[in-house]
Motif scaffolding. Structure first.
Motif, PDB file in Angstrom:
ATOM      1  N   THR A 113      59.867   5.557  26.755  1.00  0.00           N
ATOM      2  CA  THR A 113      60.449   4.607  26.646  1.00  0.00           C
ATOM      3  C   THR A 113      61.997   5.157  27.450  1.00  0.00           C
ATOM      4  O   THR A 113      62.852   4.860  25.723  1.00  0.00           O
ATOM      5  N   LEU A 114      62.249   4.823  28.104  1.00  0.00           N
ATOM      6  CA  LEU A 114      63.763   5.247  28.613  1.00  0.00           C
ATOM      7  C   LEU A 114      64.247   3.544  28.812  1.00  0.00           C
ATOM      8  O   LEU A 114      63.976   3.054  30.092  1.00  0.00           O
ATOM      9  N   ALA A 115      65.492   3.095  28.666  1.00  0.00           N
ATOM     10  CA  ALA A 115      66.138   2.144  28.424  1.00  0.00           C
ATOM     11  C   ALA A 115      66.841   2.488  29.408  1.00  0.00           C
ATOM     12  O   ALA A 115      67.838   3.384  29.281  1.00  0.00           O
ATOM     13  N   ILE A 116      67.381   1.769  30.296  1.00  0.00           N
ATOM     14  CA  ILE A 116      68.842   1.761  31.193  1.00  0.00           C
ATOM     15  C   ILE A 116      69.169   0.361  30.769  1.00  0.00           C
ATOM     16  O   ILE A 116      68.804  -0.614  31.645  1.00  0.00           O
ATOM     17  N   VAL A 117      69.985   0.453  30.270  1.00  0.00           N
ATOM     18  CA  VAL A 117      72.098  -0.709  30.388  1.00  0.00           C
ATOM     19  C   VAL A 117      73.393  -0.767  31.070  1.00  0.00           C
ATOM     20  O   VAL A 117      73.667   0.618  31.078  1.00  0.00           O
ATOM     21  N   GLY A 118      73.150  -1.684  30.732  1.00  0.00           N
ATOM     22  CA  GLY A 118      74.404  -2.019  31.811  1.00  0.00           C
ATOM     23  C   GLY A 118      75.194  -3.310  31.707  1.00  0.00           C
ATOM     24  O   GLY A 118      74.223  -3.880  32.066  1.00  0.00           O
ATOM     25  N   GLU A 119      76.369  -3.814  32.257  1.00  0.00           N
ATOM     26  CA  GLU A 119      76.537  -5.061  32.852  1.00  0.00           C
ATOM     27  C   GLU A 119      75.598  -5.548  34.392  1.00  0.00           C
ATOM     28  O   GLU A 119      75.262  -4.268  35.149  1.00  0.00           O
ATOM     29  N   SER A 120      75.541  -7.008  34.657  1.00  0.00           N
ATOM     30  CA  SER A 120      75.292  -7.600  36.345  1.00  0.00           C
ATOM     31  C   SER A 120      75.763  -5.844  37.668  1.00  0.00           C
ATOM     32  O   SER A 120      77.290  -6.460  37.224  1.00  0.00           O
ATOM     33  N   GLY A 121      75.112  -6.143  37.890  1.00  0.00           N
ATOM     34  CA  GLY A 121      75.517  -5.170  39.135  1.00  0.00           C
ATOM     35  C   GLY A 121      76.261  -3.685  39.166  1.00  0.00           C
ATOM     36  O   GLY A 121      76.669  -3.075  40.290  1.00  0.00           O
ATOM     37  N   CYS A 122      75.382  -3.186  38.087  1.00  0.00           N
ATOM     38  CA  CYS A 122      76.338  -1.945  38.054  1.00  0.00           C
ATOM     39  C   CYS A 122      75.308  -0.847  38.535  1.00  0.00           C
ATOM     40  O   CYS A 122      75.506   0.336  38.225  1.00  0.00           O
ATOM     41  N   GLY A 123      73.961  -1.029  39.203  1.00  0.00           N
ATOM     42  CA  GLY A 123      73.234  -0.706  39.873  1.00  0.00           C
ATOM     43  C   GLY A 123      71.505  -0.193  38.784  1.00  0.00           C
ATOM     44  O   GLY A 123      70.508   0.697  39.124  1.00  0.00           O
ATOM     45  N   LYS A 124      71.811  -1.036  38.015  1.00  0.00           N
ATOM     46  CA  LYS A 124      70.758  -0.291  37.695  1.00  0.00           C
ATOM     47  C   LYS A 124      68.817  -0.458  37.966  1.00  0.00           C
ATOM     48  O   LYS A 124      68.116   0.610  37.588  1.00  0.00           O
ATOM     49  N   SER A 125      68.656  -1.623  38.061  1.00  0.00           N
ATOM     50  CA  SER A 125      67.677  -2.390  39.616  1.00  0.00           C
ATOM     51  C   SER A 125      67.783  -1.575  40.281  1.00  0.00           C
ATOM     52  O   SER A 125      66.456  -1.153  41.354  1.00  0.00           O
ATOM     53  N   THR A 126      68.284  -1.402  41.223  1.00  0.00           N
ATOM     54  CA  THR A 126      68.246   0.115  42.273  1.00  0.00           C
ATOM     55  C   THR A 126      68.349   1.141  42.092  1.00  0.00           C
ATOM     56  O   THR A 126      66.681   1.843  42.091  1.00  0.00           O
ATOM     57  N   PHE A 127      68.599   1.588  40.474  1.00  0.00           N
ATOM     58  CA  PHE A 127      67.832   2.425  39.517  1.00  0.00           C
ATOM     59  C   PHE A 127      66.619   2.813  39.827  1.00  0.00           C
ATOM     60  O   PHE A 127      66.033   3.492  40.165  1.00  0.00           O
ATOM     61  N   GLY A 128      66.170   1.865  38.923  1.00  0.00           N
ATOM     62  CA  GLY A 128      64.617   1.765  38.746  1.00  0.00           C
ATOM     63  C   GLY A 128      63.786   1.862  39.838  1.00  0.00           C
ATOM     64  O   GLY A 128      62.830   2.412  40.274  1.00  0.00           O
ATOM     65  N   ARG A 129      64.105   0.979  41.031  1.00  0.00           N
ATOM     66  CA  ARG A 129      63.445   1.083  42.275  1.00  0.00           C
ATOM     67  C   ARG A 129      63.500   2.604  42.990  1.00  0.00           C
ATOM     68  O   ARG A 129      62.220   3.090  43.243  1.00  0.00           O
ATOM     69  N   LEU A 130      64.444   3.447  42.726  1.00  0.00           N
ATOM     70  CA  LEU A 130      64.420   4.971  43.331  1.00  0.00           C
ATOM     71  C   LEU A 130      63.879   5.498  42.300  1.00  0.00           C
ATOM     72  O   LEU A 130      62.602   6.761  42.931  1.00  0.00           O
ATOM     73  N   ILE A 131      63.718   5.238  41.177  1.00  0.00           N
ATOM     74  CA  ILE A 131      62.611   5.980  40.210  1.00  0.00           C
ATOM     75  C   ILE A 131      61.207   5.553  40.753  1.00  0.00           C
ATOM     76  O   ILE A 131      60.516   6.516  40.806  1.00  0.00           O
ATOM     77  N   ALA A 132      60.881   4.591  40.974  1.00  0.00           N
ATOM     78  CA  ALA A 132      59.523   3.775  41.805  1.00  0.00           C
ATOM     79  C   ALA A 132      58.880   4.559  42.733  1.00  0.00           C
ATOM     80  O   ALA A 132      58.234   4.558  43.269  1.00  0.00           O
TER      81      ALA A 132
END
Length: 340
Positions: A60-79
């Motif tokens: 389980t890899l957790a990606i953390v950071g403030e809102s707007g740091c690119g977490k969700s975009t990066f998750g969609r790239l992985i998917a």
């Protein structure tokens, strides 16, 4: 180029421990926007900028950071839901960019995503049992009777009461809706699941139930999870490894125990100092960051954190830090040993 048959055969093979299941290599994602001005000139900004990460099977890899740091975009790239502007995202060694439309569609059964807004990702008109069965219908998995049996099995696995199986989403609570979304994501028995802030909209007591459910299903089904969150208290409960993002880049990544107990990057330390401690007898020093986060449209030169960093010096504003490895995890900082 791989074929659909190749992908199905590949997904059927057991993996040796420690095998990389997904990887990004210097992956970036740029978006075009137009300023609210008279000229409406087009501008480009990188939501994710040259991020390289490997994801091992069953972790389980957790990606953390403030809102707007690119977490969700990066998750969609992985998917594979977003095409990268540069770099490469792969699943099981196959680049999404090289897959035909048919092969990409076939890969969807092995890579699923759980969105933050459960209600928004469900059809408001259809009973939840039909919505959970839908991926089996789309991929033509099993016979009609097999699909119905598998759907009932999955709804039982997420502990949704049988009296709710014919309900529409508006008749369910937020926690119940999230259970439906989890069941739908896992119905095809995927290998990789991206969880995009799956508990942030839920009450604390319901969060604990959903986290416990995800941990149980991960163990039983052998899932690999990417867990996106801004809540480090939640991440501490579920993550094997943590990647901290700031303005589109990873600033620290490593085993959860090391990153959360002995962070090396000043930004990670500031995030951890803001996590509430339930024991009033415990005294902690809050690390306050100066100023506001820079705009992701115009990130600062050099280290992107230097405008708020308490230990920044001249080189920090001139050169981006190279990746360093300290105690088993990577840090992108010029002076990781001097972090407060």
């Amino acid at each position: 180029m791989s074929t659909t048959a190749d992908l199905k055969a590949l997904s059927a093979r057991p993996d040796p421990a420690g095998e990389t299941i997904a990887e990004t290599r210097d992956v970036s994602k740029a978006f075009v926007y137009r300023k609210a001005s008279l000229t409406r000139a087009a501008e480009i900004f990188n939501a994710v900028d040259k991020v390289s990460l490997c994801l091992e099977r069953s972790e389980t890899l957790a990606i953390v950071g403030e809102s707007g740091c690119g977490k969700s975009t990066f998750g969609r790239l992985i998917a594979g839901l977003l095409p990268p502007s540069s770099g490469e995202a792969t699943f099981r060694g196959h680049s999404y960019a090289t897959l035909s439309a048919e092969d990409w569609r076939a890969s969807r059964r092995n890579v699923q995503i759980i969105f933050q807004d459960a209600a928004g990702s469900l059809d408001p008109r259809l009973p939840v049992e039909i919505q959970v069965r839908e991926p089996l219908d789309l991929h033509e998995i099993g016979s009609r009777a097999d699909r119905a049996a598998r759907t009932r099995e999955m709804l039982d696995a997420v502990q949704l009461g049988r009296h709710l199986w014919q309900a529409v989403p508006s008749e369910l609570s937020g926690g119940q809706q999230q259970r439906v979304v989890i069941a739908r994501a896992l119905i095809t028995k995927p290998e990789l699941v991206i969880c995009d802030e799956p508990v942030s909209a839920l009450d604390v007591s319901i969060q604990a139930q959903i986290l416990s459910l995800l941990a149980d299903l991960k163990s039983r089904m052998g899932l690999t999870l990417v867990f996106i969150s801004h809540d480090l208290a939640v991440v501490r409960q579920i993550a094997d490894r943590v990647a901290v993002m700031y303005l589109g880049r990873v600033c620290e990544c490593g085993p959860a125990g090391q990153v959360l107990s002995h962070p090396r990057h000043p930004y990670t330390k500031a995030l951890l100092s803001a996590v509430p401690v339930p024991d009033p007898a415990v005294k902690r020093t809050r690390l306050l960051l100066a100023g506001d986060p820079p705009s992701p449209h115009t990130p600062p030169a050099g280290c992107r954190f230097h405008t708020r960093c308490p230990v920044a010096v001249g080189i920090c504003s001139q050169h981006a830090p190279e990746r360093q490895f300290i105690n088993g995890h990577e840090v992108h900082c010029h002076f990781p040993e001097n972090a407060p």
